[in-house]
Design an enzyme around this catalytic site. Structure first.
Site, short mmCIF file in Angstrom:
data_model
loop_
_atom_site.label_atom_id
_atom_site.label_comp_id
_atom_site.label_asym_id
_atom_site.label_seq_id
_atom_site.Cartn_x
_atom_site.Cartn_y
_atom_site.Cartn_z
N ASP A 9 0.67 -1.28 -0.08
CA ASP A 9 -0.06 0.19 -0.06
C ASP A 9 1.01 1.26 0.03
OD1 ASP A 9 0.96 0.31 2.58
OD2 ASP A 9 -1.01 -0.28 3.50
N ASP A 15 -7.93 -7.48 0.95
CA ASP A 15 -6.74 -7.67 1.92
C ASP A 15 -7.56 -7.20 3.30
OD1 ASP A 15 -5.51 -5.16 3.48
OD2 ASP A 15 -6.26 -4.66 1.41
#
Length: 361
Positions: free
Chosen positions: A92, A266
């Site tokens: 990320d 996720d």
């Protein structure tokens, strides 16, 4: 080396199943990515994570830039070698953690200035720096830098935030180093406003990212409102590119999102819940701390092939968790990650057969 590609093999209504091809191998979709925040999935060996059926895991730019630093990791051969994981890794951008964990966080056009939650050192994270860090880590899939719009937000607040994310996405895209088999995903924002989600998607699609994430959900709006956004938001994105719903991991949420066209997920839920003594099963959750399991000689799930279910009883797991033994966290986490990969396998099988999902766990 393989080119990055997404091949849809089966579709049932809006739900899709297929294969994403990357420089680090293939991943089956819909996919659930275990979270390896600091270069490790908590309480698991990387080899064990692979044994659960995971094709990809997630790393966190914010935490890795602080410790051990991206510069150290690249000197040691990159994140894949550092943590002994040869499959795809998605990182990320770090923005969400900066804004949620750091004190004295200040957002400007340039980026986000913040103090480390570890020692108070000051940092500046920009779209360029975030993209550079992910390059140094060797991320298979890099995420564009974005502002995760807080919830609730007024229309004007959400619009201002979304427009900043678009400008940052442009800078992230311009910084990204294109290499065969590697990808960069853009993140659409817009809170719960359809007009803003559509504009965000339109702006980011023009930047021709390799895939797209839907951000700013699972931040307190609840399942009903999240599904309402997912009823339209995926339709604004290209059919031939992966769609990733960030931070969503409750089984019923995953099933509902897949049926609305999402391909990737996720969440820390399986690992965090495992460490806290909660197991996921097809029949609902099990709080193994409960005294009713103290004499239960049966496995968590009779047809699960994880080590916890193959070799140990609920009574033994109850004992380990109650006394705080590390093995308890390991076995519960292994089971939960196996459950989530089995769930994704079941979902893919239903899509292949053209069947509606008749389960929610």
């Amino acid at each position: 080396m393989s080119k990055f590609s997404f091949n849809i093999h089966h579709q049932h209504k809006k739900a899709r199943s297929g294969i994403i091809v990357t420089a680090h191998g293939e991943m089956r979709t819909p996919a659930f990515m275990p979270v390896g925040t600091r270069g490790t999935v908590k309480a698991m060996l990387p080899e064990s994570v692979a044994e659960t059926g995971a094709d990809i895991l997630l790393g966190n730019t914010y935490h890795l830039m602080l410790q051990p630093t991206a510069e150290r990791i690249v000197q040691l051969g990159g994140l894949h070698k550092f943590m002994n994981w040869d499959k795809p890794i998605l990182t990320d951008s770090g923005g969400f953690q900066v804004m949620s964990l750091s004190k004295l966080c200040k957002i400007t056009e340039e980026g986000v200035s913040f103090s480390s939650h570890i020692n108070g050192d000051k940092y500046m994270l920009t779209p360029e720096r975030s993209t550079e860090i992910q390059y140094l880590l060797g991320s298979t899939i890099t995420m564009a830098f974005d502002e995760c719009t807080p919830y609730p937000a007024t229309f004007e607040e959400a619009k201002t935030s979304m427009q900043l994310t678009t400008r940052w996405a442009n800078r992230s895209r311009n910084t990204f180093v294109k290499r065969e088999g590697y990808a960069q995903f853009g993140i659409i924002q817009g809170s719960v406003y359809e007009e803003l989600r559509e504009q965000s998607a339109k702006d980011l699609v023009e930047l021709d990212f390799d895939g797209y994430a839907i951000g700013g959900l699972a931040v307190g709006e609840g399942q009903e409102l999240m599904f309402k956004v997912l009823d339209y938001a995926p339709d604004f994105l290209p059919q031939n590119k992966p769609r990733y719903l960030m931070g969503v991991g409750k089984p019923a949420d995953i099933i509902g999102a897949v049926s609305r066209g999402i391909d990737m997920f996720d969440c820390v839920i399986p690992t965090r819940s495992g460490r806290n003594g909660q197991a996921f099963t097809k029949y609902g959750t099990v709080n193994i701390r409960n005294s009713k399991y103290a004499d239960d000689n049966k496995p968590l799930e009779h047809d699960c092939l994880c080590p916890a279910c193959r070799n140990y009883s609920k009574a033994y797991l109850h004992h380990l968790v109650r006394i705080g033994e590390i093995l308890g966290s390991m076995l519960m986490t292994w089971h939960n990650l196996t459950y989530f990969q089995n769930l994704m396998s079941r979902i893919r099988a239903y899509i292949k057969l053209g069947k509606d999902f008749d389960f929610d766990s």
